[in-house]
Scaffold this motif. Structure first.
Motif, PDB file in Angstrom:
ATOM      1  N   GLY A 133       0.709   3.879  -3.038  1.00 33.49           N
ATOM      2  CA  GLY A 133       0.294   5.234  -2.671  1.00 33.49           C
ATOM      3  C   GLY A 133       1.350   6.274  -3.001  1.00 33.49           C
ATOM      4  O   GLY A 133       1.029   7.354  -3.524  1.00 33.49           O
ATOM      5  N   ASP A 157     -12.188   4.144  -1.661  1.00 32.70           N
ATOM      6  CA  ASP A 157     -10.728   4.150  -1.622  1.00 32.70           C
ATOM      7  C   ASP A 157     -10.130   3.036  -2.475  1.00 32.70           C
ATOM      8  O   ASP A 157      -8.949   3.094  -2.842  1.00 32.70           O
ATOM      9  CB  ASP A 157     -10.237   3.991  -0.175  1.00 32.70           C
ATOM     10  N   ARG A 176      -9.272   3.380  -8.378  1.00 33.59           N
ATOM     11  CA  ARG A 176      -8.172   4.240  -8.805  1.00 33.59           C
ATOM     12  C   ARG A 176      -8.634   5.162  -9.936  1.00 33.59           C
ATOM     13  O   ARG A 176      -9.160   4.701 -10.949  1.00 33.59           O
ATOM     14  CB  ARG A 176      -7.002   3.389  -9.298  1.00 33.59           C
ATOM     15  N   ARG A 182       0.879   9.316  -5.742  1.00 32.51           N
ATOM     16  CA  ARG A 182       1.063  10.720  -5.341  1.00 32.51           C
ATOM     17  C   ARG A 182       2.128  11.393  -6.193  1.00 32.51           C
ATOM     18  O   ARG A 182       2.009  12.576  -6.568  1.00 32.51           O
ATOM     19  CB  ARG A 182       1.432  10.797  -3.859  1.00 32.51           C
ATOM     20  N   ASP A 229       0.823  -1.210   0.000  1.00 30.23           N
ATOM     21  CA  ASP A 229       0.000   0.000   0.000  1.00 30.23           C
ATOM     22  C   ASP A 229       0.857   1.259   0.000  1.00 30.23           C
ATOM     23  O   ASP A 229       0.543   2.239  -0.698  1.00 30.23           O
ATOM     24  CB  ASP A 229      -0.925  -0.001   1.217  1.00 30.23           C
ATOM     25  N   ARG A 230       1.934   1.242   0.770  1.00 28.72           N
ATOM     26  CA  ARG A 230       2.816   2.403   0.806  1.00 28.72           C
ATOM     27  C   ARG A 230       3.473   2.643  -0.555  1.00 28.72           C
ATOM     28  O   ARG A 230       3.587   3.786  -1.017  1.00 28.72           O
ATOM     29  CB  ARG A 230       3.891   2.219   1.880  1.00 28.72           C
TER      30      ARG A 230
END
Length: 647
Positions: free
Chosen positions: A203, A490, A493, A207, A199-200
């Motif tokens: 994400g 969430d 996408r 970003r 997930d990191r």
């Protein structure tokens, strides 16, 4: 035990009955009544291979011992694990020399016997009976309850026997519970760490894309994925046996094949680290197979923690108990992987042990139950509000999402022929996967590439996978409105689509396959994903898994195959105007069943992980059809047996 194994066991006993066993107190002399405490002196396999009708025993088997010390030395390698060496020397007496004589005379009498074909339970049973004989005598001496009415009165005191048996049961229950609790903590740690790293990474890449453009986001995505891939390769390079899913190795070990270092704690650690980074690298692998292997490692090594100073616990350190605890750990691993305790018991029964008993059934049952309860407690502690158990199934909607569903997947009785067709398609896909992956495995084996080339292979497939999951959603972009979706926003996408819309392909490929992708395919309405999106996503994961499975990384195939089958099944449901969710569920079972060729445990896994118990019969139909077609088309067993054959 089969009839042949029963005959072979009594054949060995008759050969040594009148000498060492009677002398040591294990068996009575001729004319005496048997006082053996253990009604099942053996539980595993035969002592002599290919000897279903052994000839009458000959006295030379007992007296003509050519080299008993060599055989006794071999036995002590195992005995030193379960007791101190002085005790091993004490209990390895003429019984073991008689077995050594059988081995030494195998060619003379036409028996195909070797050291490897003499089962450990020969030593295990004989040693344990003599040890228990002494233990009971010890306890009798301590309680001053010796009786001198006969040769066995002071040894086999009924009250003492009952006390020892109760102590054994209590210790057994504690160990089984400990296996379940340990597996729950290990499984929770591995799963949460892998999901958090993935997930990191996603994400951060998204970003970066929003702030610096798609190219910068792609560079970040690929760079971090390659870094994780290197982290997945290093543990396998250190301990090669930790590569792959580990289910094939677990099946082999539970059926009596000795694989060096397979159940070592170091191998388990390498397995855990490797699969965490494999999933975080966005490779098409799952956690489930390695978690089953971790359960095997925990169960196989749990008896190390048993204190040696308590003589009544020595049976729990025997080789027989070690094998059974390994089976129990495997069941706990399946339960932790799929949050389905019954599936854990059924998997070990169907795919694991070649020997099954009521005792092993309740052992697996207790441990799997302890695993799930502990896992629920861990989830509850990490959640600020009370958790509804109905939302804890692996592929069930979350508690907040369930309120958005007006009805759940359904089917009509007339659709059973369609389920058969889905099973046939899954069998064809499974046959193609097994045959092709076998050829790739043979090619890798014959090339004998070194560590550097193996590392380059892992980096290459990771780069290709990253490029596909990043560029395919941009090239084949299909945008849909988020107003009609039911699941958490969430999950969806945007990825180049206008505000308020989501990229269908990015939603499936740039999310965890199991935690999000399969959930969306199982529970979103028909309009959520187009036929093109489902087909492209399914083919991408299927063919990349075909290449990745066999490289030098740790990872399972359950989740990728369930995802691919769900994509294909959903596409078929949408094309036929039927409930896409229903065919996503049966399609996932068909695809996995065609590759793994499992029936009972797979039915339990899919029905339990979706919390849809009424889907049992459709899943049974598709798994049976996929297994039959897969076997007929490929002419080979499932992928795990193929792996063992190639190795």
């Amino acid at each position: 035990r089969s009839i042949g194994e029963e005959q072979q066991f009594h054949f060995v006993l008759k050969m040594v009955n009148s000498t060492s066993l009677a002398k040591g107190g294990l068996l009575p002399r001729v004319g005496e009544e048997s006082t053996t405490l253990d009604p099942e002196p053996t539980q595993y396999g035969s002592f002599i291979n290919n000897t279903e009708n052994p000839p009458a025993p000959r006295p030379t088997f007992i007296n003509n011992v050519e080299n008993p010390r060599a055989f006794a030395s071999w036995l002590r390698k195992d005995s030193s694990v379960i007791m101190s060496r002085p005790k091993a020397d004490k209990y390895l007496e003429q019984t073991d020399e008689a077995i050594a004589t059988i081995v030494k005379n195998r060619r003379k009498h036409g028996h195909t016997v070797s050291y490897s074909s003499v089962n450990r339970v020969v030593e295990d049973t004989a040693v344990w009976h003599r040890r228990r004989h002494d233990n009971i005598a010890e306890r009798a001496a301590q309680s001053r309850r010796f009786k001198k009415d006969g040769p066995y009165a002071k040894v086999y005191d009924a009250d003492l026997v009952g006390t020892i048996e109760m102590e054994k049961r209590i210790a057994d229950f504690v160990i089984l519970t400990a296996i379940g609790i340990a597996m729950a903590f290990v499984g929770s740690l591995v799963s949460s760490t892998a999901d958090d790293l993935l997930d990191r990474k996603i994400g951060y890449a998204l970003r970066t894309m929003d702030g610096a453009g798609a190219r910068a986001g792609f560079i970040v995505y690929v760079a971090v994925s390659v870094m994780y891939a290197v982290g997945a390769f290093l543990p396998v390079a250190f301990r090669p046996i930790s590569a792959g899913s580990g289910i094939g190795e677990a099946k082999a070990m539970l059926n009596g094949i000795v694989i060096p270092k397979c159940a070592s704690p170091v191998t388990g650690l390498c397995k855990a680290i490797g699969v965490i980074f494999s999933v975080a690298a966005s490779l098409p692998v799952g956690l489930e197979g390695p978690m089953i292997h971790l359960g095997l490692v925990i169960g196989d090594n749990i008896n190390i923690l048993i204190p040696q100073k308590y003589s009544f616990l020595e049976h729990l350190r025997s080789d027989r108990s070690r094998i059974e605890f390994a089976a129990v750990g495997t069941a706990a691993g399946v339960a932790a992987a799929f949050r389905s305790p019954i599936a854990g018991v059924l998997f070990v029964m169907e795919e694991g042990c070649s020997y099954w008993s009521n005792k092993l059934s309740w052992r697996c049952f207790v441990s799997a139950c302890a695993t799930i309860i502990t896992l629920y407690i861990i989830i509850q502690i990490g959640t600020p509000s009370n958790v509804n158990v109905t939302s804890l199934s692996l592929f069930a909607p979350s508690e907040s999402d369930q309120s958005q569903f007006s009805f759940f997947p359904a089917f009509q009785v007339v659709e059973y022929p369609y389920f058969v067709l889905v099973g046939v398609a899954g069998g064809l896909l499974g046959a193609f996967f097994c045959v092709t992956n076998r050829r790739l495995a043979i090619l890798r084996r014959d090339l004998k590439i070194g560590l550097l080339l193996k590392a380059l292979e892992v980096i290459l497939v990771t780069t290709v996978m990253s490029c596909l999951t990043w560029f395919l959603p941009l090239v084949l972009k299909t945008c849909s409105s988020m107003e009609a979706v039911k699941m958490n926003n969430d999950y969806f996408r945007e990825f180049g689509c206008p505000e308020g819309q989501y990229n269908e392909l990015a939603t499936l490929l740039l999310n965890p396959l199991g935690g999000v992708g399969i959930n969306l395919l199982f529970h979103e309405n028909n309009d959520a994903f187009s036929i093109q999106t489902c087909v492209v996503a399914g083919l991408t994961i299927f063919f990349m898994l075909l290449i990745v499975f066999g490289t030098s990384i740790s990872g399972g195939i359950f989740i990728p195959l369930l995802f691919s089958g769900a994509c294909f099944g959903r596409a078929a449901g949408v094309a036929a105007g039927l409930d896409a969710r229903t065919y996503a569920i049966v399609g996932s079972a068909a695809c996995l069943g065609g590759v793994a060729r499992v029936l009972i445990s797979l039915t339990a896994i899919v029905s339990h992980t979706t919390s849809l118990s009424y889907f049992v019969t459709p899943i049974m139909v598709v798994t049976l059809a996929s297994r039959i077609v897969g076997n007929l088309v490929s002419g080979r067993p499932g992928i795990y047996d193929i792996i063992l054959q190639v190795r």
